[in-house]
Each structure stands twice: as C-alpha cells, then as structure tokens.
Design a protein around this motif. Structure first.
Motif, PDB file in Angstrom:
ATOM      1  N   LEU A   6      34.233  12.518  14.974  1.00 37.56           N
ATOM      2  CA  LEU A   6      32.925  12.077  15.451  1.00 37.56           C
ATOM      3  C   LEU A   6      32.547  10.735  14.828  1.00 37.56           C
ATOM      4  O   LEU A   6      32.016   9.851  15.514  1.00 37.56           O
ATOM      5  CB  LEU A   6      31.868  13.143  15.172  1.00 37.56           C
ATOM      6  N   GLU A   7      32.854  10.561  13.561  1.00 39.74           N
ATOM      7  CA  GLU A   7      32.578   9.277  12.901  1.00 39.74           C
ATOM      8  C   GLU A   7      33.409   8.144  13.518  1.00 39.74           C
ATOM      9  O   GLU A   7      32.942   7.010  13.618  1.00 39.74           O
ATOM     10  CB  GLU A   7      32.833   9.369  11.395  1.00 39.74           C
ATOM     11  N   ASN A   8      34.635   8.448  13.916  1.00 37.09           N
ATOM     12  CA  ASN A   8      35.447   7.448  14.608  1.00 37.09           C
ATOM     13  C   ASN A   8      34.783   7.025  15.914  1.00 37.09           C
ATOM     14  O   ASN A   8      34.798   5.844  16.274  1.00 37.09           O
ATOM     15  CB  ASN A   8      36.854   7.975  14.882  1.00 37.09           C
ATOM     16  N   LEU A   9      34.192   7.967  16.614  1.00 34.62           N
ATOM     17  CA  LEU A   9      33.482   7.641  17.858  1.00 34.62           C
ATOM     18  C   LEU A   9      32.243   6.791  17.578  1.00 34.62           C
ATOM     19  O   LEU A   9      31.878   5.936  18.385  1.00 34.62           O
ATOM     20  CB  LEU A   9      33.118   8.919  18.622  1.00 34.62           C
ATOM     21  N   VAL A  10      31.610   6.991  16.428  1.00 36.04           N
ATOM     22  CA  VAL A  10      30.484   6.149  16.026  1.00 36.04           C
ATOM     23  C   VAL A  10      30.982   4.724  15.785  1.00 36.04           C
ATOM     24  O   VAL A  10      30.393   3.755  16.262  1.00 36.04           O
ATOM     25  CB  VAL A  10      29.772   6.699  14.772  1.00 36.04           C
ATOM     26  N   ILE A  12      33.420   3.137  17.046  1.00 38.09           N
ATOM     27  CA  ILE A  12      33.784   2.383  18.258  1.00 38.09           C
ATOM     28  C   ILE A  12      32.638   2.329  19.279  1.00 38.09           C
ATOM     29  O   ILE A  12      32.820   1.876  20.399  1.00 38.09           O
ATOM     30  CB  ILE A  12      35.078   2.932  18.903  1.00 38.09           C
ATOM     31  N   GLY A  13      31.463   2.790  18.857  1.00 43.57           N
ATOM     32  CA  GLY A  13      30.276   2.658  19.695  1.00 43.57           C
ATOM     33  C   GLY A  13      30.103   3.699  20.785  1.00 43.57           C
ATOM     34  O   GLY A  13      29.271   3.531  21.678  1.00 43.57           O
ATOM     35  N   GLN A  14      30.856   4.798  20.723  1.00 39.70           N
ATOM     36  CA  GLN A  14      30.740   5.845  21.735  1.00 39.70           C
ATOM     37  C   GLN A  14      29.686   6.893  21.386  1.00 39.70           C
ATOM     38  O   GLN A  14      29.210   7.601  22.267  1.00 39.70           O
ATOM     39  CB  GLN A  14      32.087   6.526  21.954  1.00 39.70           C
ATOM     40  N   LEU A  15      29.355   6.984  20.105  1.00 41.97           N
ATOM     41  CA  LEU A  15      28.306   7.889  19.625  1.00 41.97           C
ATOM     42  C   LEU A  15      27.396   7.124  18.693  1.00 41.97           C
ATOM     43  O   LEU A  15      27.781   6.086  18.151  1.00 41.97           O
ATOM     44  CB  LEU A  15      28.898   9.059  18.822  1.00 41.97           C
ATOM     45  N   LYS A  16      26.220   7.690  18.490  1.00 40.86           N
ATOM     46  CA  LYS A  16      25.292   7.173  17.486  1.00 40.86           C
ATOM     47  C   LYS A  16      24.995   8.304  16.509  1.00 40.86           C
ATOM     48  O   LYS A  16      24.774   9.442  16.924  1.00 40.86           O
ATOM     49  CB  LYS A  16      23.981   6.722  18.138  1.00 40.86           C
ATOM     50  N   ALA A  17      25.002   7.978  15.226  1.00 39.77           N
ATOM     51  CA  ALA A  17      24.595   8.963  14.226  1.00 39.77           C
ATOM     52  C   ALA A  17      23.076   9.043  14.255  1.00 39.77           C
ATOM     53  O   ALA A  17      22.392   8.019  14.273  1.00 39.77           O
ATOM     54  CB  ALA A  17      25.081   8.544  12.842  1.00 39.77           C
ATOM     55  N   GLU A  18      22.555  10.250  14.319  1.00 42.27           N
ATOM     56  CA  GLU A  18      21.106  10.444  14.374  1.00 42.27           C
ATOM     57  C   GLU A  18      20.784  11.833  13.843  1.00 42.27           C
ATOM     58  O   GLU A  18      21.373  12.823  14.299  1.00 42.27           O
ATOM     59  CB  GLU A  18      20.617  10.294  15.814  1.00 42.27           C
ATOM     60  N   ALA A  19      19.890  11.897  12.911  1.00 46.32           N
ATOM     61  CA  ALA A  19      19.534  13.183  12.315  1.00 46.32           C
ATOM     62  C   ALA A  19      19.074  14.169  13.391  1.00 46.32           C
ATOM     63  O   ALA A  19      18.391  13.788  14.344  1.00 46.32           O
ATOM     64  CB  ALA A  19      18.421  12.983  11.277  1.00 46.32           C
ATOM     65  N   PRO A  20      19.477  15.425  13.240  1.00 48.30           N
ATOM     66  CA  PRO A  20      19.049  16.441  14.210  1.00 48.30           C
ATOM     67  C   PRO A  20      17.532  16.592  14.227  1.00 48.30           C
ATOM     68  O   PRO A  20      16.880  16.460  13.194  1.00 48.30           O
ATOM     69  CB  PRO A  20      19.697  17.727  13.692  1.00 48.30           C
ATOM     70  N   GLY A  69      24.428  16.018  14.272  1.00 45.81           N
ATOM     71  CA  GLY A  69      23.844  14.769  13.798  1.00 45.81           C
ATOM     72  C   GLY A  69      24.269  13.540  14.572  1.00 45.81           C
ATOM     73  O   GLY A  69      24.277  12.437  14.033  1.00 45.81           O
ATOM     74  N   TYR A  70      24.577  13.743  15.859  1.00 45.14           N
ATOM     75  CA  TYR A  70      25.018  12.619  16.692  1.00 45.14           C
ATOM     76  C   TYR A  70      24.319  12.671  18.044  1.00 45.14           C
ATOM     77  O   TYR A  70      23.772  13.689  18.450  1.00 45.14           O
ATOM     78  CB  TYR A  70      26.537  12.667  16.906  1.00 45.14           C
ATOM     79  N   ARG A  71      24.395  11.539  18.732  1.00 45.17           N
ATOM     80  CA  ARG A  71      23.849  11.415  20.080  1.00 45.17           C
ATOM     81  C   ARG A  71      24.796  10.550  20.893  1.00 45.17           C
ATOM     82  O   ARG A  71      25.411   9.628  20.365  1.00 45.17           O
ATOM     83  CB  ARG A  71      22.464  10.782  20.040  1.00 45.17           C
ATOM     84  N   SER A  72      24.895  10.835  22.176  1.00 46.86           N
ATOM     85  CA  SER A  72      25.676  10.007  23.094  1.00 46.86           C
ATOM     86  C   SER A  72      24.823   9.681  24.307  1.00 46.86           C
ATOM     87  O   SER A  72      23.985  10.482  24.716  1.00 46.86           O
ATOM     88  CB  SER A  72      26.934  10.749  23.554  1.00 46.86           C
ATOM     89  N   GLU A  73      25.054   8.531  24.869  1.00 46.60           N
ATOM     90  CA  GLU A  73      24.328   8.136  26.072  1.00 46.60           C
ATOM     91  C   GLU A  73      25.108   8.462  27.342  1.00 46.60           C
ATOM     92  O   GLU A  73      24.623   8.208  28.433  1.00 46.60           O
ATOM     93  CB  GLU A  73      23.988   6.649  26.002  1.00 46.60           C
ATOM     94  N   THR A  74      26.307   9.021  27.195  1.00 49.18           N
ATOM     95  CA  THR A  74      27.088   9.372  28.377  1.00 49.18           C
ATOM     96  C   THR A  74      27.390  10.868  28.379  1.00 49.18           C
ATOM     97  O   THR A  74      27.731  11.452  27.344  1.00 49.18           O
ATOM     98  CB  THR A  74      28.417   8.589  28.452  1.00 49.18           C
ATOM     99  N   ARG A  75      27.268  11.455  29.536  1.00 50.33           N
ATOM    100  CA  ARG A  75      27.541  12.882  29.685  1.00 50.33           C
ATOM    101  C   ARG A  75      28.988  13.207  29.342  1.00 50.33           C
ATOM    102  O   ARG A  75      29.279  14.228  28.733  1.00 50.33           O
ATOM    103  CB  ARG A  75      27.230  13.325  31.119  1.00 50.33           C
ATOM    104  N   TYR A  76      29.887  12.329  29.754  1.00 53.51           N
ATOM    105  CA  TYR A  76      31.307  12.560  29.492  1.00 53.51           C
ATOM    106  C   TYR A  76      31.569  12.728  27.997  1.00 53.51           C
ATOM    107  O   TYR A  76      32.273  13.646  27.581  1.00 53.51           O
ATOM    108  CB  TYR A  76      32.152  11.412  30.061  1.00 53.51           C
ATOM    109  N   HIS A  77      30.993  11.857  27.178  1.00 49.60           N
ATOM    110  CA  HIS A  77      31.212  11.945  25.740  1.00 49.60           C
ATOM    111  C   HIS A  77      30.557  13.191  25.136  1.00 49.60           C
ATOM    112  O   HIS A  77      31.073  13.757  24.172  1.00 49.60           O
ATOM    113  CB  HIS A  77      30.742  10.673  25.029  1.00 49.60           C
TER     114      HIS A  77
END
Length: 138
Positions: A6-10, A12-20, A69-77
């Motif tokens: 998940l951190e790798n996805l952060v 490369i910009g595919q996820l954002k870390a965000e507190a639940p 603790g993450y968020r994505s702007e795409t449904r696929y991710h």
C-alpha cells in the motif's frame, strides 16, 4: 507486506495516506450492507442486482481501505487493494475486476452484458468482502 504494498502505491501516486474516519467507515459499511441485501432480491432484474452488488462491493472495499489508513480516487484501485486490506484471493479479486469492467462498459458505452452467473458471482464475493470488513472493525 500488505502495508509495504500500500505504501508503494502511495509513492507512485495511486493512493493517498489518510487517517481513518470512524463516521465515514461506518457509513460505507452501512451503505454496503444495505445494497448487498437488496442485491439478493430476485424480484429485481439482473442489471439492478448487478448495480447494487457492485456498489456494495465498492463501498465495503473502500471501508477496508479507509480502515487501513488510505484513500483512492479510482474504483479500480479500491478493488485492487482488497488483496492487501482484507487478503482477498486472486480468483475473488478477478470477479471484482471483471465486474468493474462490465460496470464501465455499461456506464460509458451502454453495453449491458450481465447475466445471472455474473450477478451471483459478484454477490458471493461481496458477501466475503462484507464478512472480512466486519471482522476488521471488531
């Protein structure tokens, strides 16, 4: 390992870390469970049941991602991350991927290729996602 992925996805910009956010997660779970229940109403047509099951699976998968603790702007991710958030097996993840592709074809190209087998497979996977998410919040 899951957090590393998940951190790798952060990175490369595919996820954002965000507190639940507890209220958001509770709302996603409530919405997902309600839609999942409605998707099992066999009096509805396949397309309606598919939409309900798809949106249930998405809401519940997003709840799992937010719990991590993450968020994505795409449904696929959001669906992709179920491998890491709830340890969803590849064959089950592929049902979500296939459903995502069918949903996009319906939304953007007007193609409605949904049958009973597709709907039932999606509902089965959405139930598993629901169970695993509910285990996370216990």
């Amino acid at each position: 390992m899951a957090t590393e992925n998940l951190e790798n996805l952060v990175r490369i910009g595919q996820l954002k870390a965000e507190a639940p956010a507890d209220n958001e997660i509770a709302g996603l779970i409530q919405s997902g469970l309600a839609r999942l229940k409605d998707s099992q109403n066999t009096e509805l047509g396949y397309e309606s049941r598919f939409d309900l099951a798809y949106n249930a699976a998405h809401a519940l998968s997003l709840a799992a991602l937010r719990l991590a603790g993450y968020r994505s702007e795409t449904r696929y991710h959001v669906f992709l991350c179920t491998k890491h958030t709830i340890d969803l097996e590849n064959e089950r993840w592929r049902v979500l991927e296939n459903s995502h592709n069918k949903r996009n074809l319906a939304e953007y190209e007007g193609s409605h290729d949904v049958d009973e087998q597709t709907v039932e497979a999606l509902i089965r996977v959405a139930i598993i996602v629901a169970e695993r998410v509910q285990e996370l919040v216990k």
